[in-house]
Scaffold this motif. Structure first.
Motif, PDB file in Angstrom:
ATOM      1  N   SER A 127       1.010 -13.853  49.183  1.00  0.00           N
ATOM      2  CA  SER A 127       0.149 -13.123  48.242  1.00  0.00           C
ATOM      3  C   SER A 127      -0.838 -14.081  47.573  1.00  0.00           C
ATOM      4  O   SER A 127      -2.006 -13.735  47.377  1.00  0.00           O
ATOM      5  CB  SER A 127       1.005 -12.407  47.195  1.00  0.00           C
ATOM      6  N   SER A 128      -0.380 -15.280  47.258  1.00  0.00           N
ATOM      7  CA  SER A 128      -1.265 -16.281  46.635  1.00  0.00           C
ATOM      8  C   SER A 128      -2.409 -16.650  47.562  1.00  0.00           C
ATOM      9  O   SER A 128      -3.559 -16.792  47.131  1.00  0.00           O
ATOM     10  CB  SER A 128      -0.497 -17.568  46.333  1.00  0.00           C
ATOM     11  N   SER A 149       4.584 -13.829  42.566  1.00  0.00           N
ATOM     12  CA  SER A 149       5.741 -13.967  41.702  1.00  0.00           C
ATOM     13  C   SER A 149       6.509 -15.240  42.007  1.00  0.00           C
ATOM     14  O   SER A 149       6.587 -15.662  43.160  1.00  0.00           O
ATOM     15  CB  SER A 149       6.661 -12.766  41.894  1.00  0.00           C
ATOM     16  N   ASN A 152       0.722  -4.055  52.206  1.00  0.00           N
ATOM     17  CA  ASN A 152      -0.402  -3.843  51.288  1.00  0.00           C
ATOM     18  C   ASN A 152      -1.728  -4.176  51.960  1.00  0.00           C
ATOM     19  O   ASN A 152      -1.895  -5.262  52.515  1.00  0.00           O
ATOM     20  CB  ASN A 152      -0.230  -4.733  50.051  1.00  0.00           C
ATOM     21  N   GLY A 165      -4.816 -12.249  41.115  1.00  0.00           N
ATOM     22  CA  GLY A 165      -4.170 -11.015  40.684  1.00  0.00           C
ATOM     23  C   GLY A 165      -4.432  -9.820  41.576  1.00  0.00           C
ATOM     24  O   GLY A 165      -3.936  -8.725  41.311  1.00  0.00           O
ATOM     25  N   HIS A 174       9.159 -10.397  46.200  1.00  0.00           N
ATOM     26  CA  HIS A 174       8.311  -9.589  45.328  1.00  0.00           C
ATOM     27  C   HIS A 174       7.552  -8.499  46.083  1.00  0.00           C
ATOM     28  O   HIS A 174       7.520  -7.351  45.646  1.00  0.00           O
ATOM     29  CB  HIS A 174       7.331 -10.479  44.552  1.00  0.00           C
ATOM     30  N   THR A 175       6.915  -8.866  47.178  1.00  0.00           N
ATOM     31  CA  THR A 175       6.128  -7.887  47.936  1.00  0.00           C
ATOM     32  C   THR A 175       7.071  -7.044  48.787  1.00  0.00           C
ATOM     33  O   THR A 175       7.830  -7.590  49.591  1.00  0.00           O
ATOM     34  CB  THR A 175       5.094  -8.626  48.815  1.00  0.00           C
ATOM     35  N   ASN A 219      -5.016 -13.954  47.715  1.00  0.00           N
ATOM     36  CA  ASN A 219      -5.886 -13.996  46.529  1.00  0.00           C
ATOM     37  C   ASN A 219      -6.889 -15.142  46.609  1.00  0.00           C
ATOM     38  O   ASN A 219      -8.048 -14.994  46.216  1.00  0.00           O
ATOM     39  CB  ASN A 219      -5.039 -14.145  45.265  1.00  0.00           C
ATOM     40  N   LYS A 241      -0.055  -9.137  44.151  1.00  0.00           N
ATOM     41  CA  LYS A 241       0.863  -9.616  43.110  1.00  0.00           C
ATOM     42  C   LYS A 241       1.659 -10.828  43.574  1.00  0.00           C
ATOM     43  O   LYS A 241       2.282 -10.824  44.629  1.00  0.00           O
ATOM     44  CB  LYS A 241       1.795  -8.497  42.673  1.00  0.00           C
TER      45      LYS A 241
END
Ligand SMILES: Nc1nc2c(ncn2[C@@H]2O[C@H](COP(=O)(O)OP(=O)(O)OP(=O)(O)O)[C@@H](O)[C@H]2O)c(=O)[nH]1
Ligand SMILES: [Mg+2]
Length: 201
Positions: A37-38, A53, A63, A48, A58-59, A41, A51
């Motif tokens: 996710s990082s 974490s 998505n 953000g 977390h995911t 982004n 998301k």
């Protein structure tokens, strides 16, 4: 490539509920907490958006994010998160394997590997499975800011050796850090080239 827009599109709990879209998709897979996710982004240039974490697992859904109204980034749940409930884990596995083997507009799967560690069995097994399935992959060695460059190089070399037992060719690979932005332009350049090839085909 310049990112002009990056928007969350939708989440899907299974392949059947994935959006019908003609846009080429670039997906991120890898162990829980490896930085999928990082990285999304960082590429999108939008903190953000997906998301992030500090706790793994977390995911939980597939998505979808639409970039420049032209192509998509896809954030997948991680594998190897032991405390996920068993029935939930089976659903995860079906969701991920269906998506990775049957999604027709999937252009490339980026397999994220934590650059701090020597090759891990779970990653190698997953790579073997992807290669057998014939899914187009590239490797991304994440979190390079956390170790000395020599250590990163050594881990990549060990990984390359392990993968050479499975395939003659080593897939394209990148090194990244969300702290320094390392690898961003290389990855975006790679995606841009892939998109040009699909357009020309
Ligand atoms: N130092 C450093 N930390 C990073 C980097 N990439 C990710 N992290 C951190 O690693 C943790 C996990 O990042 P996520 O992006 O949520 O990882 P994920 O792979 O999406 O995790 P799941 O969704 O749980 O599978 C967070 O605390 C991030 O801040 C990096 O390049 N450098
Ligand atoms: Mg995530």
């Amino acid at each position: 490539m310049k990112i002009r827009s990056a928007l969350f599109y939708t989440s899907a709990p299974s392949l059947d509920s994935c959006p019908t879209s003609a846009l080429s998709e670039f997906a991120f897979i890898g162990r829980s907490n490896v930085g999928k996710s990082s990285l999304l982004n960082m590429l999108a240039g939008k903190e953000g958006l997906a998301k992030v974490s500090a706790t793994p697992g977390h995911t939980q859904l597939i998505n979808f994010f639409v970039i420049n109204d032209a192509w998509s980034l896809v954030d997948l749940p991680g594998y190897g998160y032991a405390t996920t409930h068993r029935s939930e884990r089976a659903r995860f596995e079906t969701m991920i394997s269906d998506y990775l083997t049957k999604r027709s507009n999937l252009a490339r799967v980026f397999v994220l590997i934590d650059s701090r560690h020597a090759p891990q069995t779970i990653d190698l097994e997953f790579v073997q499975w992807l290669m057998t399935a014939g899914t187009p992959i590239a490797f991304v060695f994440t979190k390079v800011d956390k170790s000395k460059p020599k250590q990163v190089q050594k881990n990549i070399e060990l990984f390359r050796e392990a993968v050479s037992a499975m395939s003659q060719e080593f897939p394209p690979f990148f090194t990244t850090s969300i702290e320094t932005g390392d690898g961003r332009s290389q990855l975006l350049g790679f995606i841009e080239k892939s998109l040009e090839k699909t357009r020309d085909a």
